[in-house]
Design an enzyme around this catalytic site. Structure first.
Site, PDB file in Angstrom:
ATOM      1  N   CYS A 114       0.813  -1.223   0.000  1.00 56.52           N
ATOM      2  CA  CYS A 114       0.000   0.000   0.000  1.00 56.52           C
ATOM      3  C   CYS A 114       0.849   1.277   0.000  1.00 56.52           C
ATOM      4  CB  CYS A 114      -0.951   0.003   1.184  1.00 56.52           C
ATOM      5  SG  CYS A 114      -2.093  -1.403   1.204  1.00 56.52           S
ATOM      6  N   HIS A 251      -3.506   7.326   1.818  1.00 51.42           N
ATOM      7  CA  HIS A 251      -3.856   5.979   1.376  1.00 51.42           C
ATOM      8  C   HIS A 251      -5.274   5.696   1.875  1.00 51.42           C
ATOM      9  CE1 HIS A 251      -4.073   1.766   0.784  1.00 51.42           C
ATOM     10  NE2 HIS A 251      -3.804   1.438   2.026  1.00 51.42           N
ATOM     11  N   ASN A 281     -10.105  -0.149  -0.580  1.00 49.48           N
ATOM     12  CA  ASN A 281      -8.643  -0.077  -0.476  1.00 49.48           C
ATOM     13  C   ASN A 281      -8.047  -0.634  -1.768  1.00 49.48           C
ATOM     14  OD1 ASN A 281      -5.924  -0.366   0.100  1.00 49.48           O
ATOM     15  ND2 ASN A 281      -6.234  -1.252   2.126  1.00 49.48           N
TER      16      ASN A 281
END
Length: 324
Positions: A114, A251, A281
């Site tokens: 990520c 993020h 996500n």
């Protein structure tokens, strides 16, 4: 004069299939309310059968090039941040390079889960500042739907597929914090925390792609602390403070992590670019997706000071401060 890596264009692509939370209710002990209240996610996009990470990345790349007003052969390099490549090798970047018809320069992938886009952006900045390149296409692209365990309600409802891209260009600045472009970056990793977020497969271990595994509560506690500290460190390197920030572009993992980090940074939520409700996500794709959407919405404007920050498996985390 100081060399800066300045954003010239942005773009993104999301697969056509939209999956609302309600779709999971038929196969899992979960509900739309359960997912929304714990993550802030309402829907996400999944890649179609046969649609690969490089396909998504190429679509985002073309949008960014169009926005920048340049051709593929105006680029010197392509860097792709991904944890879900089409193949073990070659890199997704070289596949994008081919798909764009780019016949010069070079391409490579960055794998920091990520945090991948922050790592890729920092590498691109270093190449520009060092005089190695003039223009770099930096992409975050993922097909996390390919590594989900569809029986694990704690993970499979959280992730989505997508891609975002930015074109960075070498420009001269004055060397002050008022310059456009990347002003500072801060990167970290700590392999002691690997079991908090990992995939239980790989070429040299199982010979399979494996499934994503996550210790959600433990990761949450690490995330807010580490995201706050890395953002503070990058701002300090740039000679800036919380009050200088126009937008946090985080993020997009979980609305509670985003809100907790913003609170610790003293930045109100109306100065945070949010896409988590619509995208879920998307790992390394989430920050460039949010940048592109933020520009599309008219939130991010020239001269705005942005802080991007992310944390992912490794653990790997970091932040970048840039002026749009």
């Amino acid at each position: 004069m100081t060399i800066r890596a300045v954003v010239r264009g942005v773009g993104h692509y999301l697969p056509e299939r939209v999956v609302p939370n309600s779709e999971f209710e038929a196969t899992l002990d979960t509900s739309d309310e359960w997912i929304r209240t714990r993550s802030g996610i309402e829907r996400r996009h999944f890649a179609a059968e046969g649609q690969t990470t490089s396909d998504l990345a190429t679509r985002a790349a073309k949008a960014a090039l169009e926005h920048a007003g340049i051709a593929a052969d105006d680029l010197d390099a392509v860097i792709v941040a991904t944890s879900t490549p089409d193949l073990t090798f070659p890199s997704v970047a070289t596949m994008v390079q081919s798909a764009l018809g780019m016949t010069r320069g070079f391409g490579f992938d960055v794998q920091a889960v990520c945090a991948g886009f922050v790592y890729a952006l920092t590498n691109a900045n270093a190449l520009i500042v060092a005089g190695q390149v003039d223009r770099v296409l930096v992409i975050g692209a993922e097909t996390f739907s390919r590594i989900m365990d569809w029986t694990d309600r704690s993970t499979c409802v959280l992730f989505g597929d997508g891609a975002g891209a930015v074109v960075l260009e070498r420009q001269q600045g004055s060397g002050t914090k008022d310059d456009r472009g990347i002003l500072a970056a801060d990167l970290h990793s700590d392999g002691r925390y690997r079991d908090m977020l990992y995939v239980d497969g790989g070429v040299s271990s199982t010979g399979t792609s494996g499934y994503l595994r996550m210790q959600g509560n433990a990761l949450f506690r690490q995330a807010v602390e580490k995201l706050t500290s890395t953002a503070d460190a990058a701002l300090d390197k740039a000679g800036l403070g919380h009050g200088d920030v126009d937008w946090i572009v985080p993020h997009q993992a979980n609305i509670r992590i985003i809100a907790g980090t913003a609170k610790k940074l003293g930045v109100s939520m109306d100065r945070v670019v949010l896409t988590v409700a619509d995208h879920g996500n998307t790992s390394a794709a989430s920050i460039p997706l949010a940048l592109s959407v933020g520009v599309e919405r008219g939130q991010i404007k020239p001269g705005d000071l942005l802080v991007t920050e992310a944390i992912g498996g490794g653990l790997a985390w970091g932040s970048v401060v840039l002026r749009w």
